[in-house]
Design an enzyme around this catalytic site. Sequence first.
Site, PDB file in Angstrom:
ATOM      1  N   SER A 186      10.459   1.558   7.129  1.00  0.00           N
ATOM      2  CA  SER A 186      11.822   2.049   6.957  1.00  0.00           C
ATOM      3  C   SER A 186      12.035   3.202   7.924  1.00  0.00           C
ATOM      4  O   SER A 186      11.139   4.025   8.132  1.00  0.00           O
ATOM      5  CB  SER A 186      12.085   2.504   5.516  1.00  0.00           C
ATOM      6  OG  SER A 186      11.202   3.555   5.139  1.00  0.00           O
TER       7      SER A 186
ATOM      8  N   GLY B  78       4.572   0.787   5.016  1.00  0.00           N
ATOM      9  CA  GLY B  78       3.781   0.324   3.880  1.00  0.00           C
ATOM     10  C   GLY B  78       3.672  -1.188   3.951  1.00  0.00           C
ATOM     11  O   GLY B  78       4.691  -1.877   4.056  1.00  0.00           O
TER      12      GLY B  78
ATOM     13  N   TYR C  60       4.906   6.563  -3.580  1.00  0.00           N
ATOM     14  CA  TYR C  60       6.340   6.389  -3.825  1.00  0.00           C
ATOM     15  C   TYR C  60       7.134   6.568  -2.530  1.00  0.00           C
ATOM     16  O   TYR C  60       6.830   7.442  -1.705  1.00  0.00           O
ATOM     17  CB  TYR C  60       6.845   7.412  -4.842  1.00  0.00           C
ATOM     18  CG  TYR C  60       6.460   7.113  -6.259  1.00  0.00           C
ATOM     19  CD1 TYR C  60       7.102   6.112  -6.987  1.00  0.00           C
ATOM     20  CD2 TYR C  60       5.458   7.842  -6.891  1.00  0.00           C
ATOM     21  CE1 TYR C  60       6.745   5.836  -8.295  1.00  0.00           C
ATOM     22  CE2 TYR C  60       5.096   7.579  -8.197  1.00  0.00           C
ATOM     23  CZ  TYR C  60       5.746   6.573  -8.899  1.00  0.00           C
ATOM     24  OH  TYR C  60       5.380   6.304 -10.200  1.00  0.00           O
ATOM     25  N   THR C  61       8.179   5.777  -2.388  1.00  0.00           N
ATOM     26  CA  THR C  61       9.130   5.996  -1.310  1.00  0.00           C
ATOM     27  C   THR C  61      10.529   5.669  -1.806  1.00  0.00           C
ATOM     28  O   THR C  61      10.705   5.062  -2.873  1.00  0.00           O
ATOM     29  CB  THR C  61       8.780   5.171  -0.056  1.00  0.00           C
ATOM     30  OG1 THR C  61       9.517   5.654   1.062  1.00  0.00           O
ATOM     31  CG2 THR C  61       9.089   3.695  -0.265  1.00  0.00           C
ATOM     32  N   TYR C  62      11.500   6.111  -1.045  1.00  0.00           N
ATOM     33  CA  TYR C  62      12.915   5.888  -1.366  1.00  0.00           C
ATOM     34  C   TYR C  62      13.503   4.914  -0.359  1.00  0.00           C
ATOM     35  O   TYR C  62      13.190   4.964   0.836  1.00  0.00           O
ATOM     36  CB  TYR C  62      13.684   7.207  -1.289  1.00  0.00           C
ATOM     37  CG  TYR C  62      15.193   7.041  -1.237  1.00  0.00           C
ATOM     38  CD1 TYR C  62      15.914   6.762  -2.404  1.00  0.00           C
ATOM     39  CD2 TYR C  62      15.882   7.148  -0.032  1.00  0.00           C
ATOM     40  CE1 TYR C  62      17.293   6.586  -2.355  1.00  0.00           C
ATOM     41  CE2 TYR C  62      17.263   6.975   0.021  1.00  0.00           C
ATOM     42  CZ  TYR C  62      17.958   6.693  -1.142  1.00  0.00           C
ATOM     43  OH  TYR C  62      19.319   6.518  -1.100  1.00  0.00           O
TER      44      TYR C  62
ATOM     45  N   ALA D 128       8.781   5.519   7.406  1.00  0.00           N
ATOM     46  CA  ALA D 128       7.639   5.209   6.547  1.00  0.00           C
ATOM     47  C   ALA D 128       7.132   3.805   6.848  1.00  0.00           C
ATOM     48  O   ALA D 128       7.897   2.931   7.280  1.00  0.00           O
ATOM     49  CB  ALA D 128       8.031   5.318   5.070  1.00  0.00           C
TER      50      ALA D 128
ATOM     51  N   GLY E 176       0.822  -1.193   0.000  1.00  0.00           N
ATOM     52  CA  GLY E 176       0.000   0.000   0.000  1.00  0.00           C
ATOM     53  C   GLY E 176       0.865   1.255   0.000  1.00  0.00           C
ATOM     54  O   GLY E 176       2.062   1.211   0.268  1.00  0.00           O
TER      55      GLY E 176
ATOM     56  N   CYS F  63       5.862   9.549  -0.247  1.00  0.00           N
ATOM     57  CA  CYS F  63       4.552   9.118   0.276  1.00  0.00           C
ATOM     58  C   CYS F  63       3.439  10.088  -0.105  1.00  0.00           C
ATOM     59  O   CYS F  63       2.379  10.110   0.538  1.00  0.00           O
ATOM     60  CB  CYS F  63       4.611   8.948   1.798  1.00  0.00           C
ATOM     61  SG  CYS F  63       5.851   7.749   2.334  1.00  0.00           S
TER      62      CYS F  63
END
Length: 221
Positions: free
Chosen positions: A160, A147, A78-80, A145, A75, A176
């Site tokens: 993370s 997810g 975008y994330t890094y 974050a 879910g 996010c």
Amino acid sequence: MNRPPDDIEWRISPALVPYPDALATMEARAAAVAAGRARELIWLLEHPPIYTAGTSADPAELIDPRFPVFASGRGGRYTYHGPGQRVGYLVLDLNRRGRDIRNFIGSLENWLIETLEALDIPTYAVAGRVGIWTSLGGTEAKIGAIGVRVRRWVTMHGFSINIAPELADFGGIVPCGLGDFAVTSIKTLGKGADFAAFDTALASRLGRFLDRLSLPIENEA
């Protein structure tokens, strides 16, 4: 480090793990857990620099694809991920720990908040903004974050926490989908915690996290 329960494998990978390898390992383990053929898994690792797209990712929020971009199936948007960031993948069986995804996410937030508090880093959760937040110069900033994906009531993906990543690498995306908020790290906050300290604090609070999974969280007012 406190010993995890015998029915959970606690794994720490010292080298960078390519994202496709991690995803394949996690999906295979989740299938085996669902079939009763394997123990649950908590896997702590780092990735090479990448962007991952969740199921709600908006292509307009991929500003500069300077690193490889992977569809993740989790879910979120975008994330890094990259060196200096502790990634935790949780393959847990909610069939035996409570079929409550909202409680799982809330319990995970509490686990991370308590871990960072033990490292003298005050953090908190914000309703409507999944993740871990702290104060940076009087404003809110995201330090972690979350997810997840749940299949057959077995969890995948996880969290993370920014220990000491290159924060400029977040600049290729709207992290996010929250472009109005800064991203920070333990290093930026001037704290001396490293991976070993974080992992030890996390492990010592694992039992409390697992206990919460079987308890419903209070309804929001």
